[in-house]
Design an enzyme around this catalytic site. Structure first.
Site, mmCIF file in Angstrom:
data_model
loop_
_atom_site.group_PDB
_atom_site.id
_atom_site.type_symbol
_atom_site.label_atom_id
_atom_site.label_comp_id
_atom_site.label_asym_id
_atom_site.label_seq_id
_atom_site.Cartn_x
_atom_site.Cartn_y
_atom_site.Cartn_z
ATOM 1 C CD GLU A 14 -10.751 3.813 9.209
ATOM 2 O OE1 GLU A 14 -11.575 4.399 8.485
ATOM 3 O OE2 GLU A 14 -10.517 2.598 9.111
ATOM 4 C CD GLU A 38 -8.738 -0.555 7.256
ATOM 5 O OE1 GLU A 38 -9.775 0.007 7.657
ATOM 6 O OE2 GLU A 38 -7.657 -0.485 7.855
#
Length: 233
Positions: A14, A38
């Protein structure tokens, strides 16, 4: 810098995408910083996604894509869930070679690997870092075929992936050392494989090759192949 002081390696998720920082700080070993696997559980990645990243995101440094998903259908866990990873099983194997990820992982559950231990062997064998890399053929957004020599060894690995179109590709082993024989293990899409209807269909076989050898391989829609090549002692 602080992690480097304490000899700690960093794999950031992230995060802001890298811009070459790992050249200054080799302990910045990897970063997600793009749509990784993901994202398949959210809106999903198109089949061409992984054929684009080597020419865009990877220019800034290593990435942690979290590959190795064998159970691609989410309705296996949540009945009625229509989401799935848009890939065949052997395309997942190929990602370990196509994508440069010096901190490697197997992202699926152990029980899903236990059902396919013959295919999982490639994940056990494949290297995480390399002495040499050769892009055998590629077209951004369509396909990419990559060969890499495992760091500190004489072993080579080849990975090939395609987008939503099926393709035929002939692997030319001229990158191997001349005058040597290699035992290759080929992991390819099964004849009835399909990333939507039958993603876990695959075929594995062994063969002895030299630098003069060629092997023709068929990739199904959003499919791929992986090859390990080890010198015959």
């Amino acid at each position: 810098e602080k992690a480097n002081e304490y000899k700690i390696m960093v794999n950031s998720h992230e995060s802001v995408r890298p811009g070459g920082e790992s050249r200054t700080y080799p302990n910045y070993i990897s970063a997600e910083a793009a749509r990784g696997t993901e994202f398949e559980a959210f809106a999903g990645n198109n089949p061409d996604h992984q054929t684009i990243l080597p020419f865009t995101r990877w220019m800034g440094g290593p990435m942690d894509y979290t590959p190795g998903i064998f159970q691609t259908k989410l309705d296996y866990y949540f009945p009625g869930d229509k989401r799935f990873v848009k890939t065949t099983l052997t395309k997942q194997l190929a990602l370990y070679v196509v994508m440069y990820m010096p901190l490697q992982m197997a992202a699926d559950l152990p029980e899903n690997y236990k059902r396919h231990m013959d295919a999982f062997q490639f994940i056990k064998d494949v290297a995480a870092d390399w002495d040499d890399t050769k892009i055998l053929s590629a077209e951004p957004g369509d396909y990419i075929i990559t060969a890499r020599k495992a760091k500190g060894t004489e072993d080579w690995f080849v990975g090939g992936i395609t987008d939503e179109n099926k393709r035929e590709y002939t692997v030319d082993f001229s990158f191997l050392d001349k005058g040597r024989k290699y035992e290759v293990t080929v992991y390819e899409d099964g004849k009835d494989a399909d990333y939507v209807n039958n993603p876990q269909s695959y075929n594995i076989y062994k063969k002895t090759v030299t630098s003069k050898s060629k092997i023709k391989i068929n990739m199904v829609r959003s499919g791929g192949f992986a090859i390990s090549a080890k010198p015959v002692k």
